[in-house]
Design an enzyme around this catalytic site. Sequence first.
Site, PDB file in Angstrom:
ATOM      1  N   GLY A 216       0.803  -1.215   0.000  1.00 36.16           N
ATOM      2  CA  GLY A 216       0.000   0.000   0.000  1.00 36.16           C
ATOM      3  C   GLY A 216       0.838   1.268   0.000  1.00 36.16           C
ATOM      4  N   HIS A 217       2.131   1.132  -0.244  1.00 34.91           N
ATOM      5  CA  HIS A 217       3.064   2.267  -0.119  1.00 34.91           C
ATOM      6  C   HIS A 217       3.903   2.399  -1.379  1.00 34.91           C
ATOM      7  CE1 HIS A 217       6.311   4.714   1.793  1.00 34.91           C
ATOM      8  NE2 HIS A 217       5.324   5.106   2.571  1.00 34.91           N
ATOM      9  N   PHE A 218       3.496   2.873  -2.396  1.00 33.66           N
ATOM     10  CA  PHE A 218       2.233   3.475  -2.806  1.00 33.66           C
ATOM     11  C   PHE A 218       1.729   2.718  -4.023  1.00 33.66           C
ATOM     12  CE2 PHE A 218       4.793   6.778  -0.811  1.00 33.66           C
ATOM     13  CZ  PHE A 218       3.928   7.277   0.131  1.00 33.66           C
TER      14      PHE A 218
ATOM     15  N   VAL B  18       7.407   2.452  -2.961  1.00 33.85           N
ATOM     16  CA  VAL B  18       8.607   3.016  -2.355  1.00 33.85           C
ATOM     17  C   VAL B  18       8.769   2.357  -0.986  1.00 33.85           C
ATOM     18  CG1 VAL B  18       9.656   5.129  -1.438  1.00 33.85           C
ATOM     19  CG2 VAL B  18       8.307   5.231  -3.545  1.00 33.85           C
TER      20      VAL B  18
END
Length: 140
Positions: free
Chosen positions: A44-46, A51
Amino acid sequence: MNKEEIMKILPHRDNMLLIDEVELIDGTARGKKKILGDEWFLKGHFPGNPVVPGVILCEILAQTTCACLPGQSTEGKLTLFTGLDKVKFRTPVVPGDVFETECVITKIREPFYFAKGKGYVSGKLCVSAEYSFAITDKKA
């Protein structure tokens, strides 16, 4: 050290063992972590632009530093962050990168250890930090 040897020093397992290999050269721990892209912290990042989170980079530095503790058993103990200072993020770490670390313990006041570390990709500085941790007895 390979992962099996690292696990003799670190209590981390499964997805939280974040270093692939580490070696100790003249008191400096040098580690490597290949970022594959399927790691849990990237989901979920991103979305669409993964990242590695800064907190994960700091954890990789700390895990690398534990290689400076050969001969000290951490079996039955917890190794816990006690502080992060002067943390600077310069370049994002992304899937496909090989994140390389250089870490050293600067002071010991048992059970506290003080260290500094840097992380690079292809020789370019990505993160630098000073940090401390404690080695404590596990609590039930």
